[in-house]
Design a protein around this motif. Structure first.
Motif, PDB file in Angstrom:
ATOM      1  N   VAL A  63     -43.161 131.676  65.960  1.00 12.65           N
ATOM      2  CA  VAL A  63     -43.347 132.486  67.166  1.00 12.65           C
ATOM      3  C   VAL A  63     -42.619 133.795  66.895  1.00 12.65           C
ATOM      4  O   VAL A  63     -41.386 133.814  66.746  1.00 12.65           O
ATOM      5  CB  VAL A  63     -42.801 131.782  68.418  1.00 12.65           C
ATOM      6  N   LEU A  64     -43.388 134.851  66.768  1.00 10.47           N
ATOM      7  CA  LEU A  64     -42.862 136.142  66.321  1.00 10.47           C
ATOM      8  C   LEU A  64     -42.816 137.150  67.463  1.00 10.47           C
ATOM      9  O   LEU A  64     -43.771 137.268  68.232  1.00 10.47           O
ATOM     10  CB  LEU A  64     -43.758 136.706  65.219  1.00 10.47           C
ATOM     11  N   ASP A  65     -41.725 137.891  67.521  1.00 11.53           N
ATOM     12  CA  ASP A  65     -41.598 139.007  68.449  1.00 11.53           C
ATOM     13  C   ASP A  65     -42.266 140.204  67.776  1.00 11.53           C
ATOM     14  O   ASP A  65     -41.740 140.769  66.814  1.00 11.53           O
ATOM     15  CB  ASP A  65     -40.121 139.278  68.721  1.00 11.53           C
ATOM     16  N   GLU A  66     -43.438 140.554  68.274  1.00  8.60           N
ATOM     17  CA  GLU A  66     -44.212 141.637  67.662  1.00  8.60           C
ATOM     18  C   GLU A  66     -43.400 142.926  67.554  1.00  8.60           C
ATOM     19  O   GLU A  66     -43.512 143.669  66.571  1.00  8.60           O
ATOM     20  CB  GLU A  66     -45.483 141.876  68.473  1.00  8.60           C
ATOM     21  N   ALA A  67     -42.553 143.206  68.521  1.00  7.16           N
ATOM     22  CA  ALA A  67     -41.771 144.444  68.527  1.00  7.16           C
ATOM     23  C   ALA A  67     -40.740 144.482  67.403  1.00  7.16           C
ATOM     24  O   ALA A  67     -40.278 145.563  67.030  1.00  7.16           O
ATOM     25  CB  ALA A  67     -41.079 144.617  69.880  1.00  7.16           C
ATOM     26  N   ARG A  68     -40.368 143.334  66.864  1.00  5.03           N
ATOM     27  CA  ARG A  68     -39.355 143.296  65.811  1.00  5.03           C
ATOM     28  C   ARG A  68     -39.943 143.252  64.404  1.00  5.03           C
ATOM     29  O   ARG A  68     -39.200 143.201  63.419  1.00  5.03           O
ATOM     30  CB  ARG A  68     -38.424 142.114  66.048  1.00  5.03           C
ATOM     31  N   LEU A  69     -41.255 143.284  64.297  1.00  3.85           N
ATOM     32  CA  LEU A  69     -41.895 143.342  62.981  1.00  3.85           C
ATOM     33  C   LEU A  69     -41.786 144.763  62.438  1.00  3.85           C
ATOM     34  O   LEU A  69     -41.967 145.728  63.188  1.00  3.85           O
ATOM     35  CB  LEU A  69     -43.367 142.956  63.084  1.00  3.85           C
ATOM     36  N   THR A  70     -41.512 144.904  61.164  1.00  5.49           N
ATOM     37  CA  THR A  70     -41.484 146.244  60.576  1.00  5.49           C
ATOM     38  C   THR A  70     -42.864 146.665  60.088  1.00  5.49           C
ATOM     39  O   THR A  70     -43.139 147.858  59.960  1.00  5.49           O
ATOM     40  CB  THR A  70     -40.471 146.333  59.422  1.00  5.49           C
ATOM     41  N   ALA A  71     -43.746 145.705  59.825  1.00  6.81           N
ATOM     42  CA  ALA A  71     -45.115 146.018  59.408  1.00  6.81           C
ATOM     43  C   ALA A  71     -45.977 146.272  60.645  1.00  6.81           C
ATOM     44  O   ALA A  71     -45.707 145.750  61.731  1.00  6.81           O
ATOM     45  CB  ALA A  71     -45.687 144.865  58.589  1.00  6.81           C
ATOM     46  N   GLU A  72     -47.019 147.048  60.463  1.00  9.46           N
ATOM     47  CA  GLU A  72     -47.941 147.339  61.552  1.00  9.46           C
ATOM     48  C   GLU A  72     -48.694 146.079  61.971  1.00  9.46           C
ATOM     49  O   GLU A  72     -49.133 145.292  61.128  1.00  9.46           O
ATOM     50  CB  GLU A  72     -48.944 148.404  61.101  1.00  9.46           C
ATOM     51  N   CYS A  73     -48.844 145.912  63.264  1.00 10.34           N
ATOM     52  CA  CYS A  73     -49.613 144.798  63.827  1.00 10.34           C
ATOM     53  C   CYS A  73     -50.788 145.402  64.596  1.00 10.34           C
ATOM     54  O   CYS A  73     -50.599 146.208  65.504  1.00 10.34           O
ATOM     55  CB  CYS A  73     -48.746 143.946  64.749  1.00 10.34           C
ATOM     56  N   VAL A  74     -52.001 145.009  64.203  1.00 14.20           N
ATOM     57  CA  VAL A  74     -53.216 145.528  64.832  1.00 14.20           C
ATOM     58  C   VAL A  74     -53.978 144.341  65.425  1.00 14.20           C
ATOM     59  O   VAL A  74     -54.186 143.336  64.751  1.00 14.20           O
ATOM     60  CB  VAL A  74     -54.102 146.268  63.803  1.00 14.20           C
ATOM     61  N   TRP A  75     -54.387 144.487  66.675  1.00 10.75           N
ATOM     62  CA  TRP A  75     -55.152 143.442  67.355  1.00 10.75           C
ATOM     63  C   TRP A  75     -56.627 143.704  67.121  1.00 10.75           C
ATOM     64  O   TRP A  75     -57.139 144.761  67.496  1.00 10.75           O
ATOM     65  CB  TRP A  75     -54.812 143.429  68.838  1.00 10.75           C
ATOM     66  N   GLU A  76     -57.310 142.719  66.491  1.00  8.29           N
ATOM     67  CA  GLU A  76     -58.703 142.900  66.091  1.00  8.29           C
ATOM     68  C   GLU A  76     -59.532 141.665  66.431  1.00  8.29           C
ATOM     69  O   GLU A  76     -58.998 140.565  66.564  1.00  8.29           O
ATOM     70  CB  GLU A  76     -58.780 143.157  64.589  1.00  8.29           C
ATOM     71  N   ALA A  77     -60.835 141.859  66.495  1.00 10.41           N
ATOM     72  CA  ALA A  77     -61.756 140.743  66.695  1.00 10.41           C
ATOM     73  C   ALA A  77     -61.767 139.868  65.447  1.00 10.41           C
ATOM     74  O   ALA A  77     -61.525 140.349  64.331  1.00 10.41           O
ATOM     75  CB  ALA A  77     -63.154 141.268  66.977  1.00 10.41           C
ATOM     76  N   ALA A  78     -62.062 138.589  65.647  1.00 16.20           N
ATOM     77  CA  ALA A  78     -62.192 137.677  64.504  1.00 16.20           C
ATOM     78  C   ALA A  78     -63.390 138.113  63.667  1.00 16.20           C
ATOM     79  O   ALA A  78     -64.390 138.592  64.188  1.00 16.20           O
ATOM     80  CB  ALA A  78     -62.382 136.255  65.003  1.00 16.20           C
ATOM     81  N   ASP A  79     -63.262 137.959  62.357  1.00 15.32           N
ATOM     82  CA  ASP A  79     -64.342 138.346  61.471  1.00 15.32           C
ATOM     83  C   ASP A  79     -64.506 137.261  60.417  1.00 15.32           C
ATOM     84  O   ASP A  79     -63.544 136.986  59.693  1.00 15.32           O
ATOM     85  CB  ASP A  79     -64.017 139.694  60.817  1.00 15.32           C
ATOM     86  N   ASP A  89     -64.438 137.278  72.654  1.00 16.34           N
ATOM     87  CA  ASP A  89     -63.698 138.470  73.074  1.00 16.34           C
ATOM     88  C   ASP A  89     -62.190 138.375  72.828  1.00 16.34           C
ATOM     89  O   ASP A  89     -61.455 139.318  73.129  1.00 16.34           O
ATOM     90  CB  ASP A  89     -63.981 138.798  74.536  1.00 16.34           C
ATOM     91  N   VAL A  90     -61.729 137.276  72.241  1.00 14.87           N
ATOM     92  CA  VAL A  90     -60.301 137.135  71.937  1.00 14.87           C
ATOM     93  C   VAL A  90     -59.957 138.014  70.736  1.00 14.87           C
ATOM     94  O   VAL A  90     -60.633 137.983  69.707  1.00 14.87           O
ATOM     95  CB  VAL A  90     -59.931 135.662  71.652  1.00 14.87           C
ATOM     96  N   LEU A  91     -58.899 138.797  70.888  1.00 14.42           N
ATOM     97  CA  LEU A  91     -58.411 139.624  69.779  1.00 14.42           C
ATOM     98  C   LEU A  91     -57.275 138.889  69.079  1.00 14.42           C
ATOM     99  O   LEU A  91     -56.468 138.204  69.713  1.00 14.42           O
ATOM    100  CB  LEU A  91     -57.932 140.974  70.292  1.00 14.42           C
ATOM    101  N   PHE A  92     -57.207 139.076  67.760  1.00  8.75           N
ATOM    102  CA  PHE A  92     -56.198 138.413  66.943  1.00  8.75           C
ATOM    103  C   PHE A  92     -55.240 139.445  66.359  1.00  8.75           C
ATOM    104  O   PHE A  92     -55.682 140.478  65.845  1.00  8.75           O
ATOM    105  CB  PHE A  92     -56.863 137.634  65.812  1.00  8.75           C
ATOM    106  N   PRO A  93     -53.932 139.174  66.404  1.00  4.27           N
ATOM    107  CA  PRO A  93     -52.971 140.086  65.779  1.00  4.27           C
ATOM    108  C   PRO A  93     -52.985 139.907  64.260  1.00  4.27           C
ATOM    109  O   PRO A  93     -52.850 138.792  63.760  1.00  4.27           O
ATOM    110  CB  PRO A  93     -51.626 139.655  66.380  1.00  4.27           C
ATOM    111  N   HIS A  94     -53.187 140.996  63.559  1.00  6.44           N
ATOM    112  CA  HIS A  94     -53.143 141.021  62.100  1.00  6.44           C
ATOM    113  C   HIS A  94     -51.965 141.895  61.691  1.00  6.44           C
ATOM    114  O   HIS A  94     -51.882 143.052  62.098  1.00  6.44           O
ATOM    115  CB  HIS A  94     -54.450 141.578  61.535  1.00  6.44           C
ATOM    116  N   VAL A  95     -51.072 141.322  60.903  1.00  5.96           N
ATOM    117  CA  VAL A  95     -49.856 142.026  60.484  1.00  5.96           C
ATOM    118  C   VAL A  95     -50.061 142.520  59.059  1.00  5.96           C
ATOM    119  O   VAL A  95     -50.271 141.726  58.144  1.00  5.96           O
ATOM    120  CB  VAL A  95     -48.618 141.107  60.595  1.00  5.96           C
TER     121      VAL A  95
END
Length: 130
Positions: A63-79, A89-95
């Motif tokens: 369970v990750l605190d997105e704000a504490r990640l140093t890498a970019e996190c982008v919310w995207e559709a599943a592919d 319509d669920v978006l997935f966080p990709h780090v």
């Protein structure tokens, strides 16, 4: 921890514990260019059931605190498509970089039923904690 976005990442325990002094970089980072994460517990369980049924156990969920990640996190559709039971319509966080261990709020373990289906997440027993 409240009002901060938390994201979830599934990892076999042996992989998570392999290099505890370094950020975690799963194979998907090299293969896909990002670390696959999910937006919530329910989606995480659907992912476990779709892709991790035969994974080595115990299976952890970070369970990750997105704000504490140093890498970019982008919310995207599943592919190409989300796992069974997850809406399109669920978006997935990709780090787009390794997962900082300092961003891990909790490490949970997947609970399984007698048919081998993931049924929930639980706190790790003290003897198993990394």
């Amino acid at each position: 921890m409240y009002n901060r976005p938390m994201i979830y990442h599934v990892v076999p325990s042996a992989e998570w514990n392999a290099s505890p002094d370094r950020p975690y970089a799963p194979a998907s980072l090299a293969e896909d260019g990002f670390v696959h994460c999910s937006p919530d517990e329910a989606t995480t369980l659907k992912i476990v059931n779709a892709f991790y049924g035969s994974a080595t156990r115990p299976l952890f969920v970070l369970v990750l605190d997105e704000a504490r990640l140093t890498a970019e996190c982008v919310w995207e559709a599943a592919d190409p498509a989300p796992p069974p039971g997850v809406s399109d319509d669920v978006l997935f966080p990709h780090v787009f970089g390794p997962l900082d261990r300092e961003a891990v709020e909790r490490v949970l373990v997947v609970r399984w039923d007698e048919d081998g289906r993931a049924t929930g997440l639980a706190d790790l027993p003290p003897a198993v904690r990394p």
